[in-house]
Design an enzyme around this catalytic site. Structure first.
Site, PDB file in Angstrom:
ATOM      1  N   LYS C 105      36.777 -24.842   1.685  1.00  0.00           N
ATOM      2  CA  LYS C 105      35.361 -24.577   1.448  1.00  0.00           C
ATOM      3  C   LYS C 105      34.866 -23.585   2.501  1.00  0.00           C
ATOM      4  CE  LYS C 105      31.284 -27.441   1.053  1.00  0.00           C
ATOM      5  NZ  LYS C 105      30.835 -28.787   0.713  1.00  0.00           N
ATOM      6  N   PRO C 106      34.123 -22.554   2.105  1.00  0.00           N
ATOM      7  CA  PRO C 106      33.702 -21.547   3.090  1.00  0.00           C
ATOM      8  C   PRO C 106      32.923 -22.172   4.234  1.00  0.00           C
ATOM      9  CG  PRO C 106      33.162 -20.837   0.864  1.00  0.00           C
ATOM     10  CD  PRO C 106      33.645 -22.243   0.750  1.00  0.00           C
ATOM     11  N   GLY C 108      30.215 -22.996   6.677  1.00  0.00           N
ATOM     12  CA  GLY C 108      28.764 -22.860   6.587  1.00  0.00           C
ATOM     13  C   GLY C 108      28.227 -23.036   5.184  1.00  0.00           C
ATOM     14  N   CYS C 109      29.108 -23.369   4.246  1.00  0.00           N
ATOM     15  CA  CYS C 109      28.706 -23.552   2.853  1.00  0.00           C
ATOM     16  C   CYS C 109      28.423 -25.025   2.653  1.00  0.00           C
ATOM     17  CB  CYS C 109      29.846 -23.102   1.952  1.00  0.00           C
ATOM     18  SG  CYS C 109      29.406 -22.995   0.240  1.00  0.00           S
ATOM     19  N   VAL C 110      27.179 -25.395   2.302  1.00  0.00           N
ATOM     20  CA  VAL C 110      26.872 -26.825   2.166  1.00  0.00           C
ATOM     21  C   VAL C 110      26.960 -27.293   0.720  1.00  0.00           C
ATOM     22  CG1 VAL C 110      25.548 -27.328   4.224  1.00  0.00           C
ATOM     23  CG2 VAL C 110      24.477 -26.093   2.350  1.00  0.00           C
TER      24      VAL C 110
END
Lengths: 135, 103, 110
Positions: C105-106, C108-110
């Site tokens: 998952k990238p 900082g991607c929530v």
């Protein structure tokens, strides 16, 4: 915009013996979404983070050094490295990996992100910051 | 009774290597690993510490930890230091009566 | 939790991201996409392949802003707008395309 602040991430730890270096880099990547003016400084053992030719295959941990080369895409184009810290460790600028960014205001010309500066120059750079985050 | 002294901290941040070298006796060995490998570099402010005990105490450095940190190339390590792999690490442990960690 | 490809189990986390990115293959991408109610076409493959190349080079999945900027450069402005990417990956291009590409998952991607 007047609420743009100058953030400096101050990196003082070697890359794999502790989690600080990787954590710092992750915070930089997350923080880059917030359109602030971000730069990184590498002093003391932090200069080892930028050593070229890192290869962690036999350690089974992630080699995150290539990610420094992505920072330009995130608008982080200033990586200050302290000359005295290099010299104390028997290193020169040639021992660091090449890191560049594309200057959008100059026809996407590739420019070096790493700036080797003296201790006193870096002290001056630190004084110009609004926020310094230590890792 | 010889001792293998194990150092895993950078000598530029902690004085573990300096202290280990200072307490190692003739016939002992010092193994630098993890961030301790930075102590094996040539031309540093702590390199003279290695020279001081050369001949009395053998200093080893763990190769995989050097390679991980981009220091695996030729000529980066002080001449008095020997690079070992994981098998060499095990050999060092078995050929000394005890190991002592300098945290 | 695991995807099953030709009888082989490939583990993923509770959201669907692969536990081990080295287990990815194109067939698995089709399976992950199916779970996202997406059918892979040339346009989606372009983005997925781009993400894989980016990760291979930088060891990080790009944030959406970085993705659109980089796509604009290599594929042109019409294939890099937020709108175009959200049409391809309605639940978020960085998130969904990264999952299909087998990447973490990238950051900082929530």
């Amino acid at each position: 915009m007047s609420n743009i602040k100058k953030f400096l991430y101050l990196n003082r730890k070697a890359p794999y013996g502790s989690i600080y270096a990787l954590e710092s880099l992750e915070v930089v990547l997350i923080g880059a979404a917030f359109d602030q003016q971000v730069s990184l400084a590498f002093i003391d053992d932090g200069v080892f983070q930028l050593a070229k030719g890192q290869d962690t295959k036999s350690l089974g941990v992630k080699n995150f050094s290539p990610t420094f080369r992505a920072l330009g895409d995130y608008g982080v184009t200033k990586l200050y490295v302290e000359q005295e810290s290099l010299s104390e460790r028997g290193l020169t600028a040639a021992d660091l990996m090449p890191i560049t960014y594309e200057d959008e205001n100059d026809g996407f010309a590739e420019k070096p992100s790493i700036n080797v500066v003296s201790r006193s120059e870096l002290a001056g750079i630190m004084r110009e910051q609004d926020v310094i985050l230590s890792f | 009774m010889t001792t293998l002294h194990m150092v895993n901290k950078s000598p530029f941040e902690k004085n573990a290597m300096q202290s280990a070298l200072g307490h190692a006796l003739k016939g002992d060995a010092v193994l630098l690993f993890e961030d301790g490998v930075y102590g094996a570099l040539k031309g540093t402010t702590v390199a003279s510490e290695l020279g001081r005990i050369a001949g009395e105490v053998k200093v080893y450095v763990l190769g995989p930890d050097l390679t991980a940190r981009g220091l695996g190339g030729d000529g980066r390590i002080a001449d008095s230091v020997t690079v070992v792999d994981y098998n060499g690490f095990v050999d060092l442990v078995t050929t000394h009566q005890r190991t002592q960690a300098w945290l | 939790m695991a995807y099953v490809i030709n009888g082989t189990e490939v583990e993923h986390d509770e959201e669907g991201y692969l536990t081990d990115i080295n287990q990815w293959n194109p067939e698995l991408a089709l399976e992950i996409a199916k779970g996202q109610q997406l059918e892979m076409n040339d346009e989606r493959w372009e983005v997925v392949n781009f993400l894989r190349n980016y990760y291979d080079e930088y060891q990080v999945a790009p944030a959406i802003r970085v993705l659109t900027k980089a796509l604009a450069k290599t594929m042109g402005p019409e294939k890099s707008s937020n709108k175009y990417l959200y049409e391809l990956f309605p639940y978020g291009p960085a998130k969904q395309a990264c999952m299909i590409a087998g990447l973490p998952k990238p950051t900082g991607c929530v």
